[in-house]
Design an enzyme around this catalytic site. Structure first.
Site, PDB file in Angstrom:
ATOM      1  N   ASP A  12       0.749  -1.276   0.163  1.00 65.40           N
ATOM      2  CA  ASP A  12      -0.053  -0.076  -0.031  1.00 65.40           C
ATOM      3  C   ASP A  12       0.856   1.253  -0.163  1.00 65.40           C
ATOM      4  O   ASP A  12       0.457   2.236   0.551  1.00 65.40           O
ATOM      5  CB  ASP A  12      -0.935   0.035   1.118  1.00 65.40           C
ATOM      6  CG  ASP A  12      -1.783  -1.281   1.534  1.00 65.40           C
ATOM      7  OD1 ASP A  12      -2.521  -1.482   0.154  1.00 65.40           O
ATOM      8  OD2 ASP A  12      -1.847  -1.744   2.474  1.00 65.40           O
ATOM      9  N   GLU A  13       1.930   1.259  -0.615  1.00 64.02           N
ATOM     10  CA  GLU A  13       2.903   2.304  -0.509  1.00 64.02           C
ATOM     11  C   GLU A  13       2.449   3.346  -1.600  1.00 64.02           C
ATOM     12  O   GLU A  13       3.006   4.436  -1.532  1.00 64.02           O
ATOM     13  CB  GLU A  13       4.492   1.862  -0.996  1.00 64.02           C
ATOM     14  CG  GLU A  13       5.102   0.946   0.194  1.00 64.02           C
ATOM     15  CD  GLU A  13       4.943  -0.434  -0.198  1.00 64.02           C
ATOM     16  OE1 GLU A  13       5.449  -1.339   0.627  1.00 64.02           O
ATOM     17  OE2 GLU A  13       4.326  -0.476  -0.959  1.00 64.02           O
ATOM     18  N   LYS A  15       2.458   2.110  -5.262  1.00 66.88           N
ATOM     19  CA  LYS A  15       3.287   1.676  -6.351  1.00 66.88           C
ATOM     20  C   LYS A  15       2.501   1.973  -7.821  1.00 66.88           C
ATOM     21  O   LYS A  15       3.347   1.925  -8.844  1.00 66.88           O
ATOM     22  CB  LYS A  15       3.602   0.236  -6.386  1.00 66.88           C
ATOM     23  CG  LYS A  15       4.477  -0.253  -5.023  1.00 66.88           C
ATOM     24  CD  LYS A  15       4.667  -1.760  -4.670  1.00 66.88           C
ATOM     25  CE  LYS A  15       3.380  -2.404  -4.294  1.00 66.88           C
ATOM     26  NZ  LYS A  15       2.979  -2.125  -3.318  1.00 66.88           N
ATOM     27  N   GLY A  16       1.266   1.904  -7.715  1.00 61.27           N
ATOM     28  CA  GLY A  16       0.459   2.194  -8.918  1.00 61.27           C
ATOM     29  C   GLY A  16       0.834   3.211  -9.689  1.00 61.27           C
ATOM     30  O   GLY A  16       0.780   3.304 -10.842  1.00 61.27           O
ATOM     31  N   HIS A  40      -4.408  -1.704  -6.004  1.00 61.95           N
ATOM     32  CA  HIS A  40      -4.127  -0.017  -6.076  1.00 61.95           C
ATOM     33  C   HIS A  40      -4.986   0.707  -6.905  1.00 61.95           C
ATOM     34  O   HIS A  40      -5.706   0.176  -7.857  1.00 61.95           O
ATOM     35  CB  HIS A  40      -2.277   0.017  -6.373  1.00 61.95           C
ATOM     36  CG  HIS A  40      -2.081  -0.853  -7.423  1.00 61.95           C
ATOM     37  ND1 HIS A  40      -1.476  -1.677  -7.459  1.00 61.95           N
ATOM     38  CD2 HIS A  40      -2.324  -0.411  -8.887  1.00 61.95           C
ATOM     39  CE1 HIS A  40      -1.215  -2.099  -8.673  1.00 61.95           C
ATOM     40  NE2 HIS A  40      -1.627  -1.401  -9.633  1.00 61.95           N
ATOM     41  N   VAL A 293      -7.566  -1.066  -0.893  1.00 58.09           N
ATOM     42  CA  VAL A 293      -8.458  -1.236  -1.981  1.00 58.09           C
ATOM     43  C   VAL A 293      -9.140  -2.306  -2.146  1.00 58.09           C
ATOM     44  O   VAL A 293     -10.217  -2.521  -2.671  1.00 58.09           O
ATOM     45  CB  VAL A 293      -7.479  -0.824  -3.168  1.00 58.09           C
ATOM     46  CG1 VAL A 293      -8.084  -1.111  -4.502  1.00 58.09           C
ATOM     47  CG2 VAL A 293      -6.766   0.636  -3.028  1.00 58.09           C
ATOM     48  N   ARG A 297     -10.495  -2.565   4.487  1.00 62.10           N
ATOM     49  CA  ARG A 297     -10.161  -2.666   5.833  1.00 62.10           C
ATOM     50  C   ARG A 297      -9.408  -1.568   6.301  1.00 62.10           C
ATOM     51  O   ARG A 297      -8.524  -0.941   5.392  1.00 62.10           O
ATOM     52  CB  ARG A 297      -9.312  -3.948   6.184  1.00 62.10           C
ATOM     53  CG  ARG A 297     -10.094  -5.283   6.281  1.00 62.10           C
ATOM     54  CD  ARG A 297      -9.211  -6.400   6.539  1.00 62.10           C
ATOM     55  NE  ARG A 297      -8.078  -6.549   5.964  1.00 62.10           N
ATOM     56  CZ  ARG A 297      -7.196  -7.643   5.831  1.00 62.10           C
ATOM     57  NH1 ARG A 297      -7.012  -8.251   6.928  1.00 62.10           N
ATOM     58  NH2 ARG A 297      -6.482  -7.727   5.083  1.00 62.10           N
ATOM     59  N   LEU A 326       3.688  12.521   0.663  1.00 57.84           N
ATOM     60  CA  LEU A 326       4.329  13.405   1.486  1.00 57.84           C
ATOM     61  C   LEU A 326       3.259  14.498   1.925  1.00 57.84           C
ATOM     62  O   LEU A 326       3.513  14.943   3.035  1.00 57.84           O
ATOM     63  CB  LEU A 326       5.357  14.167   0.626  1.00 57.84           C
ATOM     64  CG  LEU A 326       6.355  15.408   1.403  1.00 57.84           C
ATOM     65  CD1 LEU A 326       7.134  14.757   2.307  1.00 57.84           C
ATOM     66  CD2 LEU A 326       7.072  16.153   0.162  1.00 57.84           C
ATOM     67  N   GLY A 407       5.827  11.905  -4.283  1.00 57.24           N
ATOM     68  CA  GLY A 407       4.353  11.836  -4.388  1.00 57.24           C
ATOM     69  C   GLY A 407       3.609  12.815  -3.634  1.00 57.24           C
ATOM     70  O   GLY A 407       3.880  13.222  -2.299  1.00 57.24           O
TER      71      GLY A 407
END
Length: 419
Positions: A12-13, A15-16, A40, A293, A297, A326, A407
């Site tokens: 969930d960083e 990446k998409g 994502h 996504v 949850r 950020l 980002g």
């Protein structure tokens, strides 16, 4: 020329978005591991696209996409996701995606078993997505699974699926599962799947001199070998697993992009040293809209953990970082980052392999000043306030890897690129 995008934390960083950005100049985009447990979101031209098993390179009109041999594919979800993309305007998506004939099939049976296995663990649940990923990989490892290529042979699928169901029934007793219905559905999928199934080696040879982008799923800390075992996924999500799944030549890898969220999140159970079970964690969750996504949850939230990121960097050998979200830190007076762990009064020299030990560590934090300035939508380094720049530079210095992309919001355009 090969570029890898890998998650550096617990998934969930974000990446998409970087995958979407890099796929604009890629000829081939590949998924190497996992299944429809991944998730994502990409926002492009004010349209929101949700991806699970499909590579996000599908948004780029010239990019061909491959679901590689290390993945597990839930066929109904594959077609459902493809249809959703087409309904949102990606009309030719079904002509630009292929599945390796060596990828494994994730049946509805696996989802049923996933729930039963989680229930049997009681208070030590892993916290899986319930999508059947673990049982599917277990069948793969025990050599009883079904490969995508075998779906084209009706007799093989029925025989193997009946054997799987019988084995699980012996283990669990009655199953709330309709075997005959799943067999019937796969008779229909046999024809529908055929245009998508390929020998990935032939496809990859065709693109050997092209620009190839590899889209990692999940993240290093969920890797079956190097993550916080047993609170991990069931595939190899790091650099090594990517090379294995897609038979990459390591010497042709140009860059390895590690995606790091500006703070930390985790879904499900397992150790999370920098977690903030307080108003800070709640603020990060609400401001960052931290909901899964795939499952919906709530994500557990905490400060950025540089001890974990150093470990991740050591294994994945990142050549550049994409720091995401950020802007979520804009309203904090001060920001903490985890810089060391202590156990029994002594600083831990290496990242603990034992999950129970990791749960007991005391975190040493460095406190940095916040910036209290809106950074959402910033597209230039100069647009960032000095303290935001210092935060990024602190991360770079600690990890020894340049932060090339930052980002600053959900849209594709909300990104700073530093050359």
């Amino acid at each position: 020329m090969v570029t890898l995008v890998l998650g550096a934390q617990f998934g969930d960083e974000g990446k998409g978005k970087i995958t979407d950005l890099l796929s604009q100049t890629a000829d081939l985009c590949c998924r190497s591991a996992g299944g429809h447990n991944a998730g994502h979101t990409i926002i492009h031209d004010n349209i929101t696209y949700d991806f699970h098993i499909l590579p996000s390179g599908l948004i780029s009109p010239k990019c061909v996409n491959l679901i590689g041999s290390g993945t597990v594919v839930h066929v109904p979800s594959f077609f459902k996701e493809l249809k959703a993309l087409e309904e949102k305007g990606l009309k030719d998506a079904n002509k630009r995606v292929f599945i390796s004939d060596r990828a494994h099939v994730c049946f509805d049976l696996h989802s049923v078993v996933d729930g039963l296995e989680e229930a049997s663990l009681g208070g030590r649940k892993v916290g899986t997505t319930g999508k059947g990923i673990g049982p599917c990989y277990s069948d793969k490892a025990s050599r009883t699974g079904v490969r995508i290529g075998e779906v084209l042979d009706e007799g093989i699928v029925e025989r193997k699926l009946r054997n799987l169901e019988a084995g699980y029934r012996r283990r669990f007793g009655d199953l709330t599962y309709d075997l005959e219905e799943e067999i019937k559905r796969f008779k229909e999928y046999r024809t529908l799947l055929k245009p998508f199934v390929v020998d990935q080696f032939t496809l990859l040879r065709k693109y050997k001199d092209a620009s190839i982008l590899i889209e990692g799923a999940n993240a290093l800390m969920l890797d079956i070998d190097h993550g916080t075992y047993p609170y991990v996924t069931s595939s190899c999500t790091g650099l090594g697993g990517t090379i294995q799944s897609l038979c990459l030549n390591p010497t042709e890898i140009k860059s390895i992009v590690g995606v790091v969220k500006a703070y930390s999140t985790r879904v499900g159970s397992g150790p999370f040293p920098s977690e903030q079970i307080n108003e800070i964690g709640e603020k990060l969750q609400v401001t960052g809209r931290e909901f899964g996504v795939t499952t919906g949850r709530k994500r557990r939230c905490g400060w950025l953990d540089l001890v974990m990121c150093r470990y991740s960097t050591l294994i994945n050998h990142y050549t550049a970082l994409n720091l995401t979200k950020l802007d979520i830190l804009d309203d904090f007076d001060e920001i903490k980052v985890a810089v060391a762990y202590r156990l029994n009064g002594k600083e831990v020299e290496s990242f603990p392999a034992d999950a129970e030990e990791l749960e007991k560590v005391e975190v040493v934090y460095e406190t940095l000043p916040g910036w209290k300035v809106n950074t959402m939508g910033a597209t230039k380094w100069e647009d960032l306030p000095p303290n935001a720049q210092k935060y990024i530079e602190y991360i770079e210095k600690d990890l020894g890897v340049p932060v090339r992309w930052i980002g600053t919001g959900p849209a594709r355009s909300h990104m700073i690129e530093r050359l």
